[in-house]
Design a protein around this motif. Structure first.
Motif, PDB file in Angstrom:
ATOM      1  N   MET A  25      47.263  35.167  29.701  1.00 15.09           N
ATOM      2  CA  MET A  25      47.263  34.315  30.884  1.00 15.09           C
ATOM      3  C   MET A  25      46.104  34.672  31.804  1.00 15.09           C
ATOM      4  SD  MET A  25      48.348  31.760  32.510  1.00 15.09           S
ATOM      5  CE  MET A  25      49.886  31.290  31.777  1.00 15.09           C
ATOM      6  N   THR A  26      45.812  35.949  31.947  1.00 14.82           N
ATOM      7  CA  THR A  26      44.678  36.371  32.771  1.00 14.82           C
ATOM      8  C   THR A  26      43.373  35.828  32.189  1.00 14.82           C
ATOM      9  OG1 THR A  26      45.849  38.366  33.449  1.00 14.82           O
ATOM     10  CG2 THR A  26      43.457  38.362  33.715  1.00 14.82           C
ATOM     11  N   GLU A  27      43.228  35.903  30.880  1.00 14.11           N
ATOM     12  CA  GLU A  27      42.037  35.359  30.232  1.00 14.11           C
ATOM     13  C   GLU A  27      41.938  33.856  30.458  1.00 14.11           C
ATOM     14  OE1 GLU A  27      42.434  36.532  26.158  1.00 14.11           O
ATOM     15  OE2 GLU A  27      41.867  38.612  26.573  1.00 14.11           O
ATOM     16  N   HIS A  28      43.065  33.159  30.342  1.00 13.21           N
ATOM     17  CA  HIS A  28      43.056  31.712  30.563  1.00 13.21           C
ATOM     18  C   HIS A  28      42.667  31.391  32.004  1.00 13.21           C
ATOM     19  CE1 HIS A  28      44.039  27.512  30.606  1.00 13.21           C
ATOM     20  NE2 HIS A  28      44.886  27.720  31.579  1.00 13.21           N
ATOM     21  N   LEU A  29      43.233  32.108  32.954  1.00 10.45           N
ATOM     22  CA  LEU A  29      42.907  31.852  34.358  1.00 10.45           C
ATOM     23  C   LEU A  29      41.444  32.146  34.658  1.00 10.45           C
ATOM     24  CD1 LEU A  29      46.137  33.176  36.068  1.00 10.45           C
ATOM     25  CD2 LEU A  29      45.456  30.789  35.736  1.00 10.45           C
ATOM     26  N   ASP A  30      40.893  33.168  34.030  1.00  6.86           N
ATOM     27  CA  ASP A  30      39.465  33.464  34.188  1.00  6.86           C
ATOM     28  C   ASP A  30      38.615  32.309  33.648  1.00  6.86           C
ATOM     29  OD1 ASP A  30      39.997  35.915  35.349  1.00  6.86           O
ATOM     30  OD2 ASP A  30      39.629  37.066  33.501  1.00  6.86           O
ATOM     31  N   ALA A  58      36.145  29.672  35.617  1.00  7.21           N
ATOM     32  CA  ALA A  58      34.774  29.413  35.174  1.00  7.21           C
ATOM     33  C   ALA A  58      34.552  27.913  34.977  1.00  7.21           C
ATOM     34  CB  ALA A  58      34.484  30.173  33.881  1.00  7.21           C
ATOM     35  N   LEU A  59      35.549  27.220  34.453  1.00  5.68           N
ATOM     36  CA  LEU A  59      35.467  25.769  34.282  1.00  5.68           C
ATOM     37  C   LEU A  59      35.271  25.095  35.634  1.00  5.68           C
ATOM     38  CD1 LEU A  59      35.865  23.109  32.612  1.00  5.68           C
ATOM     39  CD2 LEU A  59      38.295  23.343  33.137  1.00  5.68           C
ATOM     40  N   ARG A  60      36.058  25.485  36.597  1.00  3.89           N
ATOM     41  CA  ARG A  60      35.986  24.856  37.919  1.00  3.89           C
ATOM     42  C   ARG A  60      34.695  25.192  38.650  1.00  3.89           C
ATOM     43  NH1 ARG A  60      42.217  24.148  39.627  1.00  3.89           N
ATOM     44  NH2 ARG A  60      42.741  23.222  37.639  1.00  3.89           N
ATOM     45  N   ARG A  61      34.077  26.299  38.277  1.00  2.00           N
ATOM     46  CA  ARG A  61      32.778  26.639  38.861  1.00  2.00           C
ATOM     47  C   ARG A  61      31.631  25.981  38.090  1.00  2.00           C
ATOM     48  NH1 ARG A  61      35.187  32.027  39.213  1.00  2.00           N
ATOM     49  NH2 ARG A  61      34.181  32.492  37.231  1.00  2.00           N
ATOM     50  N   ALA A  72      34.750  23.834  27.711  1.00  2.00           N
ATOM     51  CA  ALA A  72      35.423  23.148  28.815  1.00  2.00           C
ATOM     52  C   ALA A  72      36.565  22.281  28.284  1.00  2.00           C
ATOM     53  CB  ALA A  72      34.425  22.303  29.602  1.00  2.00           C
ATOM     54  N   ALA A  73      36.314  21.571  27.181  1.00  2.00           N
ATOM     55  CA  ALA A  73      37.358  20.733  26.591  1.00  2.00           C
ATOM     56  C   ALA A  73      38.530  21.584  26.104  1.00  2.00           C
ATOM     57  CB  ALA A  73      36.780  19.916  25.432  1.00  2.00           C
ATOM     58  N   GLU A  74      38.225  22.734  25.528  1.00  2.00           N
ATOM     59  CA  GLU A  74      39.283  23.631  25.047  1.00  2.00           C
ATOM     60  C   GLU A  74      40.123  24.152  26.213  1.00  2.00           C
ATOM     61  OE1 GLU A  74      39.563  28.041  23.088  1.00  2.00           O
ATOM     62  OE2 GLU A  74      37.918  26.758  22.429  1.00  2.00           O
ATOM     63  N   VAL A  75      39.466  24.534  27.302  1.00  2.00           N
ATOM     64  CA  VAL A  75      40.186  25.052  28.470  1.00  2.00           C
ATOM     65  C   VAL A  75      41.042  23.953  29.081  1.00  2.00           C
ATOM     66  CG1 VAL A  75      39.907  25.974  30.806  1.00  2.00           C
ATOM     67  CG2 VAL A  75      38.521  26.873  28.939  1.00  2.00           C
ATOM     68  N   ARG A  76      40.504  22.736  29.172  1.00  2.00           N
ATOM     69  CA  ARG A  76      41.292  21.620  29.718  1.00  2.00           C
ATOM     70  C   ARG A  76      42.526  21.347  28.866  1.00  2.00           C
ATOM     71  NH1 ARG A  76      36.071  19.109  30.282  1.00  2.00           N
ATOM     72  NH2 ARG A  76      35.427  19.275  32.447  1.00  2.00           N
ATOM     73  N   ALA A  77      42.367  21.366  27.548  1.00  5.47           N
ATOM     74  CA  ALA A  77      43.495  21.112  26.651  1.00  5.47           C
ATOM     75  C   ALA A  77      44.551  22.202  26.774  1.00  5.47           C
ATOM     76  CB  ALA A  77      43.007  21.007  25.209  1.00  5.47           C
ATOM     77  N   THR A  78      44.107  23.447  26.830  1.00  3.73           N
ATOM     78  CA  THR A  78      45.047  24.556  26.978  1.00  3.73           C
ATOM     79  C   THR A  78      45.785  24.455  28.296  1.00  3.73           C
ATOM     80  OG1 THR A  78      43.654  25.983  25.624  1.00  3.73           O
ATOM     81  CG2 THR A  78      45.269  27.075  27.034  1.00  3.73           C
TER      82      THR A  78
END
Length: 70
Positions: free
Chosen positions: A27-32, A36-39, A47-53
């Protein structure tokens, strides 16, 4: 409170002592990665992978709260 302000508040605090839980680490890795995506620091594929997750996590949290079930 906006997500940006929440992220800034989290970044301002000293991180807690490391936890051995694999779920906490993931979860910490995902939040990091979400921060980064939002920055705007991620490439299109990551970015697509983070959005899907994130969408999957939000859906799971909503189902646990009983939202979205009609």
């Amino acid at each position: 409170m906006s997500v940006r302000r929440r992220l800034e508040a989290l970044e301002a605090h000293t991180p807690p002592a490391p936890r051995s839980s694999d779920a906490c680490r993931r979860m910490t890795e995902h939040l990091d990665r979400l921060a980064a995506l939002r920055r705007g620091e991620l490439g299109p594929e990551e970015a697509a992978e983070v959005r899907a997750t994130n969408a999957a996590l939000q859906e799971r949290l909503a189902s646990r709260r009983g939202e979205g079930v009609r």
